[in-house]
Design a protein around this motif. Structure first.
Motif, mmCIF file in Angstrom:
data_model
loop_
_atom_site.group_PDB
_atom_site.id
_atom_site.type_symbol
_atom_site.label_atom_id
_atom_site.label_comp_id
_atom_site.label_asym_id
_atom_site.label_seq_id
_atom_site.Cartn_x
_atom_site.Cartn_y
_atom_site.Cartn_z
ATOM 1 N N ASN A 84 1.066 -1.508 -0.658
ATOM 2 C CA ASN A 84 0.087 0.132 -0.303
ATOM 3 C C ASN A 84 0.792 1.302 0.384
ATOM 4 N N LYS A 85 1.695 1.342 0.647
ATOM 5 C CA LYS A 85 2.767 2.061 0.859
ATOM 6 C C LYS A 85 3.561 2.636 -0.196
ATOM 7 N N GLU A 86 3.943 1.452 -1.382
ATOM 8 C CA GLU A 86 4.377 2.246 -2.783
ATOM 9 C C GLU A 86 3.455 2.495 -3.677
ATOM 10 N N LEU A 87 1.891 1.989 -3.473
ATOM 11 C CA LEU A 87 1.019 2.741 -4.176
ATOM 12 C C LEU A 87 0.741 3.934 -4.032
ATOM 13 N N ALA A 88 0.280 4.383 -2.651
ATOM 14 C CA ALA A 88 0.302 5.394 -2.110
ATOM 15 C C ALA A 88 1.175 7.032 -3.074
ATOM 16 N N GLU A 89 2.767 5.693 -2.889
ATOM 17 C CA GLU A 89 3.895 6.598 -3.765
ATOM 18 C C GLU A 89 3.475 7.189 -5.082
ATOM 19 N N ARG A 90 3.668 6.091 -5.728
ATOM 20 C CA ARG A 90 3.214 5.902 -7.268
ATOM 21 C C ARG A 90 2.000 6.830 -7.946
ATOM 22 N N THR A 91 0.967 6.419 -7.154
ATOM 23 C CA THR A 91 -0.598 7.083 -7.304
ATOM 24 C C THR A 91 -0.387 8.457 -6.743
ATOM 25 N N GLY A 92 -0.059 9.041 -5.938
ATOM 26 C CA GLY A 92 -0.420 10.238 -4.895
ATOM 27 C C GLY A 92 -1.659 10.402 -4.185
ATOM 28 N N ILE A 93 -2.440 8.852 -4.044
ATOM 29 C CA ILE A 93 -3.567 8.750 -3.625
ATOM 30 C C ILE A 93 -3.041 8.933 -1.709
ATOM 31 N N PRO A 94 -3.958 9.534 -0.971
ATOM 32 C CA PRO A 94 -3.792 9.288 0.112
ATOM 33 C C PRO A 94 -3.818 7.889 1.095
ATOM 34 N N ALA A 95 -3.112 6.768 1.457
ATOM 35 C CA ALA A 95 -2.895 5.774 1.847
ATOM 36 C C ALA A 95 -4.090 5.243 2.698
ATOM 37 N N ALA A 96 -5.212 6.300 3.172
ATOM 38 C CA ALA A 96 -6.329 4.832 3.639
ATOM 39 C C ALA A 96 -6.925 5.034 2.822
ATOM 40 N N THR A 97 -6.905 6.082 1.189
ATOM 41 C CA THR A 97 -8.103 5.342 0.659
ATOM 42 C C THR A 97 -7.618 4.332 -0.402
ATOM 43 N N ILE A 98 -5.799 4.169 -0.729
ATOM 44 C CA ILE A 98 -4.763 2.456 -0.462
ATOM 45 C C ILE A 98 -6.238 2.041 -0.534
ATOM 46 N N SER A 99 -6.118 1.458 1.216
ATOM 47 C CA SER A 99 -5.918 0.578 1.392
ATOM 48 C C SER A 99 -8.179 0.122 1.514
ATOM 49 N N ARG A 100 -8.809 1.022 1.195
ATOM 50 C CA ARG A 100 -9.312 0.496 0.221
ATOM 51 C C ARG A 100 -9.953 0.439 -0.332
ATOM 52 N N LEU A 101 -8.672 0.808 -1.637
ATOM 53 C CA LEU A 101 -9.095 0.339 -3.019
ATOM 54 C C LEU A 101 -8.273 -1.306 -3.293
ATOM 55 N N THR A 102 -7.674 -1.014 -2.683
ATOM 56 C CA THR A 102 -6.361 -3.048 -2.821
ATOM 57 C C THR A 102 -7.619 -3.244 -1.758
ATOM 58 N N HIS A 103 -8.109 -3.803 -1.159
ATOM 59 C CA HIS A 103 -8.909 -4.040 -0.043
ATOM 60 C C HIS A 103 -10.622 -5.366 -1.797
ATOM 61 N N THR A 104 -10.934 -3.522 -2.207
ATOM 62 C CA THR A 104 -12.081 -3.797 -3.183
ATOM 63 C C THR A 104 -11.919 -4.384 -4.237
ATOM 64 N N LEU A 105 -10.208 -4.022 -5.024
ATOM 65 C CA LEU A 105 -10.023 -4.756 -6.313
ATOM 66 C C LEU A 105 -9.680 -6.261 -6.002
ATOM 67 N N THR A 106 -9.056 -6.367 -4.676
ATOM 68 C CA THR A 106 -8.795 -7.566 -4.823
ATOM 69 C C THR A 106 -10.171 -8.519 -4.111
ATOM 70 N N LYS A 107 -11.149 -8.482 -3.119
ATOM 71 C CA LYS A 107 -12.497 -9.123 -3.509
ATOM 72 C C LYS A 107 -13.387 -8.889 -4.557
ATOM 73 N N MET A 108 -12.666 -8.296 -6.019
ATOM 74 C CA MET A 108 -13.337 -8.342 -7.476
ATOM 75 C C MET A 108 -12.096 -8.896 -8.017
ATOM 76 N N GLY A 109 -10.976 -9.025 -7.503
ATOM 77 C CA GLY A 109 -10.408 -10.234 -8.953
ATOM 78 C C GLY A 109 -9.241 -9.697 -9.548
ATOM 79 N N TYR A 110 -9.064 -8.437 -9.019
ATOM 80 C CA TYR A 110 -8.160 -7.468 -10.107
ATOM 81 C C TYR A 110 -6.400 -7.493 -9.385
ATOM 82 N N LEU A 111 -6.626 -7.863 -7.975
ATOM 83 C CA LEU A 111 -5.533 -7.967 -7.633
ATOM 84 C C LEU A 111 -5.631 -8.887 -6.316
ATOM 85 N N HIS A 112 -4.455 -9.330 -5.710
ATOM 86 C CA HIS A 112 -4.047 -10.506 -5.442
ATOM 87 C C HIS A 112 -3.433 -10.071 -4.536
ATOM 88 N N PHE A 113 -3.619 -10.958 -2.633
ATOM 89 C CA PHE A 113 -2.812 -10.329 -2.087
ATOM 90 C C PHE A 113 -2.199 -11.497 -0.917
#
Length: 309
Positions: A84-113
Motif C-alpha cells: 500500500n505504501k508503494e502504491l500510495a507513492e506512485r499514485t499520489g492517493i492517500p494511504a487510507a484511500t489506497i487500503s480501501r481501493l486495494t481491498h475492493t480490487l482484491t475482492k473483485m479479483g483484479y489484485l492478488h494479496f
C-alpha cells in the motif's frame, strides 16, 4: 492593471458586491485534492499520474473509478509485488484511500494479496482483461511471426506499440538471440515524444489530432520542448520521404531506434512498429540502410495480408 488589482485598491465600501462562486461537486473537489497531492507534473512521469483540469470540470468523471484504475496502472512489467505504501507513492492517493481501493480490487479479483509479505500483484481478472484486449488486436496475430523473424535477423528488440495517453504502450515485443537487449515486454511504456515508436505514431495522425496531442506533450518538457519538437518534425519528414524514422539517443542516450507507422486497415487504429537496441550494436548506418527498410517491408507484408483476407 488587472481587474483584481483595481478591486484590491478600491475601498471595501465602494467595491462591487462579490458574486458567489459556483460550488464544486463532491467529485470535482476530490479531483482537485488529488491534483494538489500529486503536485506538478515532471518530465518522464507516466501521464496516468496527472489529473487534468478537464477532469475537474467534467461532471461525468467518476473520481473513485479513476483512482482504482490508477492503482492498477501503477504495476509495471518489471516490478515485484507492491504494498500500500508503494502504491500510495506512485499514485499520489492517500494511504487510507489506497487500503480501501486495494481491498475492493482484491475482492473483485483484479489484485492478488500475499498475506506473508502484505503486498499485492495483479490478479486473474486484470490478466483476463489484458489478454482479452490483446486478443482483439488482430494486427498482433498477423504481425507477431514477422516481428520475431525480424528480431532474429537484426538481433534486436522489435515491438508493436499503441498510444497510452502521452506514452507508448508495448502490445507485443520480440527479442533477438543476443545476450544484450532492451528487455522491454508487453505492458512496458516508453516516451512518445522522444522515441522512434512514438514519433512514427505521431506522424500517422491527422493534422488536428496531432496538434492537440503536441499541445498536451509540450508542458511536460519545459525548456527542452523546442528541441524535442524539432526531433518530432524531423521524424515526420523522414516518414514522408522514406517510410520510417530514427531516434538516435533521443529516448535514451545509448539507445538507437527506428520505427514505421502502422494503421489497422479494419479498425483504423494507429500503431507503430519499432526496432531498437544498444547504439554500439546498431549503428546509424545499419539502422538507416538495413533496419529501416526491413521494418518497412514487415509493415507492407502485414498490409498485404489484410488486403487478401
Amino acid at each position: 492593471m488587472r481587474n483584481e488589482d483595481i478591486l484590491a485598491l478600491t475601498p471595501r465600501s465602494a467595491a462591487a458586491p462579490a458574486q458567489a462562486k459556483p460550488r464544486r461537486t463532491k467529485e470535482q473537489s476530490l479531483a482537485k485534492v488529488d491534483k494538489m497531492r500529486r503536485g506538478k507534473h515532471r518530465k518522464g512521469e507516466d501521464a496516468t499520474d496527472i489529473a487534468g483540469d478537464e477532469e475537474e470540470q467534467d461532471r461525468q468523471f467518476v473520481v473513485a473509478l479513476s483512482r482504482g484504475l490508477r492503482v492498477l496502472s501503477a504495476f509495471k512489467a518489471k516490478d515485484p509485488t507492491l504494498g500500500n505504501k508503494e502504491l500510495a507513492e506512485r499514485t499520489g492517493i492517500p494511504a487510507a484511500t489506497i487500503s480501501r481501493l486495494t481491498h475492493t480490487l482484491t475482492k473483485m479479483g483484479y489484485l492478488h494479496f500475499d498475506a506473508r509479505t502484505e503486498t499485492y500483484d495483479l490478479g486473474g481478472s486484470a490478466l483476463t482483461l489484458g489478454h482479452t484486449a490483446l486478443a482483439r488486436i488482430s494486427l498482433r496475430r498477423v504481425a507477431l511471426p514477422l516481428m520475431q523473424e525480424l528480431a532474429q535477423r537484426a538481433n534486436a528488440n522489435v515491438g508493436l506499440g499503441i498510444r497510452d495517453r502521452s506514452m507508448m504502450l508495448y502490445a507485443e515485443t520480440c527479442e533477438g538471440s543476443g545476450l544484450i537487449g532492451l528487455r522491454l515486454f508487453p505492458g512496458s511504456r516508453i516516451s512518445m515524444a522522444t522515441s522512434a515508436m512514438g514519433r512514427a505514431y505521431i506522424s500517422a495522425l491527422g493534422n488536428d489530432e496531432r496538434e492537440e496531442l503536441l499541445k498536451e506533450l509540450a508542458p511536460q518538457y519545459g525548456s527542452e520542448w523546442p528541441t524535442i519538437r524539432h526531433g518530432i518534425d524531423q521524424a515526420m519528414r523522414e516518414v514522408a520521404q522514406q517510410g520510417f524514422c530514427l531516434s538516435l539517443g533521443d529516448w535514451q542516450k545509448e539507445i538507437h531506434g527506428v520505427a514505421v507507422p502502422l494503421v489497422d486497415p479494419v479498425r483504423g487504429t494507429v500503431y507503430a512498429l519499432n526496432l531498437g537496441g544498444p547504439a554500439y550494436l546498431l549503428s546509424e548506418a545499419f539502422m538507416r540502410n538495413e533496419c529501416g527498410p526491413w521494418l518497412r517491408e514487415v509493415r507492407d507484408k502485414i498490409n498485404m495480408v489484410f488486403a487478401t483476407e
